[in-house]
Motif scaffolding. Structure first.
Motif, PDB file in Angstrom:
ATOM      1  N   ALA A  80       1.053  -1.231   0.118  1.00 34.65           N
ATOM      2  CA  ALA A  80       0.017   0.074  -0.007  1.00 34.65           C
ATOM      3  C   ALA A  80       0.830   1.263   0.033  1.00 34.65           C
ATOM      4  O   ALA A  80       0.650   2.201  -0.752  1.00 34.65           O
ATOM      5  CB  ALA A  80      -0.848   0.205   1.301  1.00 34.65           C
ATOM      6  N   ASP A  81       1.785   1.274   0.682  1.00 37.98           N
ATOM      7  CA  ASP A  81       2.866   2.147   0.830  1.00 37.98           C
ATOM      8  C   ASP A  81       3.555   2.825  -0.495  1.00 37.98           C
ATOM      9  O   ASP A  81       3.723   3.877  -0.986  1.00 37.98           O
ATOM     10  CB  ASP A  81       3.833   2.009   1.992  1.00 37.98           C
ATOM     11  N   LEU A  82       3.749   1.521  -1.354  1.00 41.52           N
ATOM     12  CA  LEU A  82       4.551   1.821  -2.327  1.00 41.52           C
ATOM     13  C   LEU A  82       3.700   2.783  -3.562  1.00 41.52           C
ATOM     14  O   LEU A  82       4.221   3.042  -4.344  1.00 41.52           O
ATOM     15  CB  LEU A  82       4.987   0.382  -2.925  1.00 41.52           C
ATOM     16  N   MET A  83       2.476   2.346  -3.389  1.00 41.85           N
ATOM     17  CA  MET A  83       1.712   3.367  -4.382  1.00 41.85           C
ATOM     18  C   MET A  83       1.791   4.935  -4.006  1.00 41.85           C
ATOM     19  O   MET A  83       1.336   5.446  -5.216  1.00 41.85           O
ATOM     20  CB  MET A  83       0.151   2.739  -4.348  1.00 41.85           C
ATOM     21  N   ASP A  84       2.353   5.264  -3.036  1.00 41.91           N
ATOM     22  CA  ASP A  84       2.545   6.597  -2.765  1.00 41.91           C
ATOM     23  C   ASP A  84       3.885   6.640  -2.134  1.00 41.91           C
ATOM     24  O   ASP A  84       3.914   6.908  -0.914  1.00 41.91           O
ATOM     25  CB  ASP A  84       1.448   7.455  -1.777  1.00 41.91           C
ATOM     26  N   PRO A  85       5.031   6.534  -2.808  1.00 43.45           N
ATOM     27  CA  PRO A  85       6.494   6.196  -2.251  1.00 43.45           C
ATOM     28  C   PRO A  85       6.735   7.562  -1.389  1.00 43.45           C
ATOM     29  O   PRO A  85       7.818   7.391  -0.580  1.00 43.45           O
ATOM     30  CB  PRO A  85       7.272   5.967  -3.474  1.00 43.45           C
ATOM     31  N   SER A  86       6.481   8.745  -2.000  1.00 45.24           N
ATOM     32  CA  SER A  86       7.208   9.739  -1.205  1.00 45.24           C
ATOM     33  C   SER A  86       6.495   9.904   0.121  1.00 45.24           C
ATOM     34  O   SER A  86       7.010  10.764   0.944  1.00 45.24           O
ATOM     35  CB  SER A  86       6.665  11.103  -2.086  1.00 45.24           C
ATOM     36  N   ASN A  87       5.464   9.288   0.497  1.00 45.16           N
ATOM     37  CA  ASN A  87       5.068   9.539   1.921  1.00 45.16           C
ATOM     38  C   ASN A  87       4.708   8.019   2.677  1.00 45.16           C
ATOM     39  O   ASN A  87       4.659   7.728   3.644  1.00 45.16           O
ATOM     40  CB  ASN A  87       3.430   9.742   1.761  1.00 45.16           C
ATOM     41  N   ALA A  88       5.863   7.015   2.171  1.00 45.23           N
ATOM     42  CA  ALA A  88       5.781   5.779   2.694  1.00 45.23           C
ATOM     43  C   ALA A  88       6.578   5.844   3.954  1.00 45.23           C
ATOM     44  O   ALA A  88       7.498   6.625   4.144  1.00 45.23           O
ATOM     45  CB  ALA A  88       6.431   4.719   1.818  1.00 45.23           C
ATOM     46  N   LYS A  89       6.247   5.257   5.027  1.00 46.60           N
ATOM     47  CA  LYS A  89       7.044   5.116   6.282  1.00 46.60           C
ATOM     48  C   LYS A  89       6.971   3.540   6.712  1.00 46.60           C
ATOM     49  O   LYS A  89       5.853   3.069   7.013  1.00 46.60           O
ATOM     50  CB  LYS A  89       6.186   5.983   7.221  1.00 46.60           C
ATOM     51  N   PHE A  90       7.987   3.315   7.242  1.00 45.01           N
ATOM     52  CA  PHE A  90       7.953   2.045   8.109  1.00 45.01           C
ATOM     53  C   PHE A  90       7.141   1.802   9.310  1.00 45.01           C
ATOM     54  O   PHE A  90       7.134   2.811  10.109  1.00 45.01           O
ATOM     55  CB  PHE A  90       9.706   1.695   8.487  1.00 45.01           C
ATOM     56  N   PRO A  91       6.082   1.062   9.284  1.00 44.44           N
ATOM     57  CA  PRO A  91       5.213   0.955  10.311  1.00 44.44           C
ATOM     58  C   PRO A  91       5.624   0.726  11.787  1.00 44.44           C
ATOM     59  O   PRO A  91       6.683   0.123  12.149  1.00 44.44           O
ATOM     60  CB  PRO A  91       4.219  -0.271   9.968  1.00 44.44           C
ATOM     61  N   ALA A  92       5.025   1.493  12.870  1.00 48.36           N
ATOM     62  CA  ALA A  92       5.599   1.456  14.062  1.00 48.36           C
ATOM     63  C   ALA A  92       6.901   2.153  14.429  1.00 48.36           C
ATOM     64  O   ALA A  92       7.510   1.705  15.364  1.00 48.36           O
ATOM     65  CB  ALA A  92       5.325   0.093  14.680  1.00 48.36           C
ATOM     66  N   PHE A  93       7.635   2.670  13.591  1.00 50.03           N
ATOM     67  CA  PHE A  93       9.025   3.169  13.595  1.00 50.03           C
ATOM     68  C   PHE A  93       9.291   4.343  13.228  1.00 50.03           C
ATOM     69  O   PHE A  93       9.664   5.522  13.595  1.00 50.03           O
ATOM     70  CB  PHE A  93       9.908   1.836  12.950  1.00 50.03           C
ATOM     71  N   GLU A  94       8.991   4.382  11.714  1.00 48.26           N
ATOM     72  CA  GLU A  94       9.419   5.749  10.992  1.00 48.26           C
ATOM     73  C   GLU A  94       8.249   6.639  11.361  1.00 48.26           C
ATOM     74  O   GLU A  94       7.243   6.534  11.275  1.00 48.26           O
ATOM     75  CB  GLU A  94       9.595   5.514   9.443  1.00 48.26           C
ATOM     76  N   LEU A  95       8.914   7.949  11.616  1.00 46.65           N
ATOM     77  CA  LEU A  95       7.895   9.181  11.941  1.00 46.65           C
ATOM     78  C   LEU A  95       7.878  10.198  10.715  1.00 46.65           C
ATOM     79  O   LEU A  95       8.994  10.334  10.154  1.00 46.65           O
ATOM     80  CB  LEU A  95       8.206   9.507  13.225  1.00 46.65           C
TER      81      LEU A  95
END
Length: 404
Positions: A389-404
């Motif tokens: 799901a994140d790959l479809m909007d790569p500029s806003n992708a964030k590793f879950p429960a870690f990246e802020l």
């Protein structure tokens, strides 16, 4: 002979704009590939939902339990082909109810404790406009800070320790606004973490200004170790903390920088010379976030160089036999490329993320091991869905429960 932990990377090793068909000219994912991802997300969701319903698990954590499934659906409301579909919020609501009724009261972190379901619940119920429930979750989350500050036996790391609670506070701030958490609570937690690191460093006569232990071992990775702690500390927006970040965290990162293997990978713990783990939890896929955060904060190219070396070894050795998950799988490793794409804007990193995604689309066809929690967020299929799901909007992708 050492056990082989990864598959050979079968993909073209360099990005060629004329040859690849996965990227559009604007640096996003090409439409037919987006459609393929979207279809797979639907298929994987159905499989995951059926699998979770059969597990009847009493694991309520974000890491491997039903709170992680709730977080996935919350994410699907914000990213991917189901973005802004209110049904995803309602699904998340179904999964978060049981964890909120079964709070453990002895674990405090986002990934493995009460802070996870409480933080997810606070954000989710706010979106559902169930504001009293949201406020109740937030109140219970903030009340945990007394335990976090008082319990001297609590470690400092992300999975089970103080940084895992700190992340939960930053998570609700991000989604609900900075004012929902008293900055003094955040600062008290940060100071406790830093003081603990100084004490351990002094006790061990370490050259690293901040040192931490978990189970009598100095771990360096994201889940249990130093890079996860330093990454989250650097994400705290509090000017009064800046001098400690500069004087203690930065030289600690410089200490770690010298430990990076020639391959670009990084050791799992103090004294380890074994270059084998390419996992977010242990190895380069976790360290890369610390290096990028240091580059962004201190504006020194040496940290970006280290991050690029991490990305290179992940590309060559990141298709893992352990599976397709987030913590120690191919989807988690692919997030490193999305991170580097956001920082550098270089299409080669987005290309590499799409190739790892192609691998994940063939879920179960490579002979990988089946994880203990095969549908969970950090070990199983839910994490793969989250990444796709994140790959479809790569500029806003964030590793879950870690990246802020």
């Amino acid at each position: 002979m050492a056990e082989r932990r990864h598959f050979d990377n079968p993909f073209p090793q360099s990005y060629n704009e004329e040859e690849t068909t996965l990227l559009a000219s604007d640096g996003k994912i090409e439409e037919s590939f987006r459609k393929k991802i979207s279809d797979k997300i639907g298929h994987f969701l159905a499989t995951m939902k059926e699998g979770v319903s059969k597990e009847e698990s009493n694991d309520f954590s974000v890491y491997t339990g039903v709170s992680g499934i709730a977080l996935l659906y919350l994410h699907l409301y914000k990213a991917g082909p189901l973005k802004n579909d209110r049904e995803q919020l309602l699904e998340a609501g179904k999964y978060i109810k049981r964890p909120l009724r079964h709070l453990k009261k002895h674990r405090v972190t986002f990934l493995c404790g009460d802070a996870g379901p409480l933080a997810v619940g606070a954000v989710l119920y706010n979106l559902l406009e169930e504001f009293s429930e949201s406020q109740d979750c937030l109140r219970k989350l903030l009340d945990l800070h007394h335990q976090v500050l008082r319990d001297e036996s609590l470690p400092d790391e992300l999975l089970y320790g103080r940084v895992g609670y700190l992340f939960a506070l930053l998570f609700v701030q991000k989604h609900l606004g900075k004012d929902v958490v008293d900055v003094n609570i955040i600062l008290q937690i940060c100071h406790k973490i830093i003081k603990s690191g100084q004490q351990t460093s002094h006790q061990q006569h370490s050259k690293c200004p901040l040192m931490y232990e978990w189970h009598d071992k100095n771990y360096f990775g994201a889940a249990h170790g130093l890079c996860g702690i330093f990454y989250i500390l650097m994400k705290v927006d509090a000017p009064s903390l800046n001098s400690q970040i500069e004087d203690l965290v930065r030289p600690s990162i410089d200490y770690m920088l010298k430990l990076q293997f020639p391959s670009g990978n990084c050791p799992s713990s103090h004294g380890s010379t074994t270059d084998k783990l390419i996992h977010w939890c242990h190895g380069a896929p976790g360290w890369i976030y610390m290096f990028v955060a240091a580059y962004q904060r201190f504006e020194d190219d040496k940290y970006l160089t280290a991050a690029k070396q991490c990305a290179e070894v992940i590309w060559h050795r990141g298709l893992l036999q352990k599976g397709y998950g987030i913590c120690h799988g191919t989807a988690g490793n692919a997030y490193a490329f999305l991170l580097m794409f956001k920082v550098t804007k270089e299409k080669t990193y987005l290309y590499k993320a799409t190739k790892f995604a192609e691998w994940c689309l063939d879920y179960g066809k490579h002979g990988c091991r089946t994880p203990d929690r095969p549908f969970s967020l950090f070990e199983g299929m839910a994490g793969t869905i989250y990444f796709l799901a994140d790959l479809m909007d790569p500029s806003n992708a964030k590793f879950p429960a870690f990246e802020l």
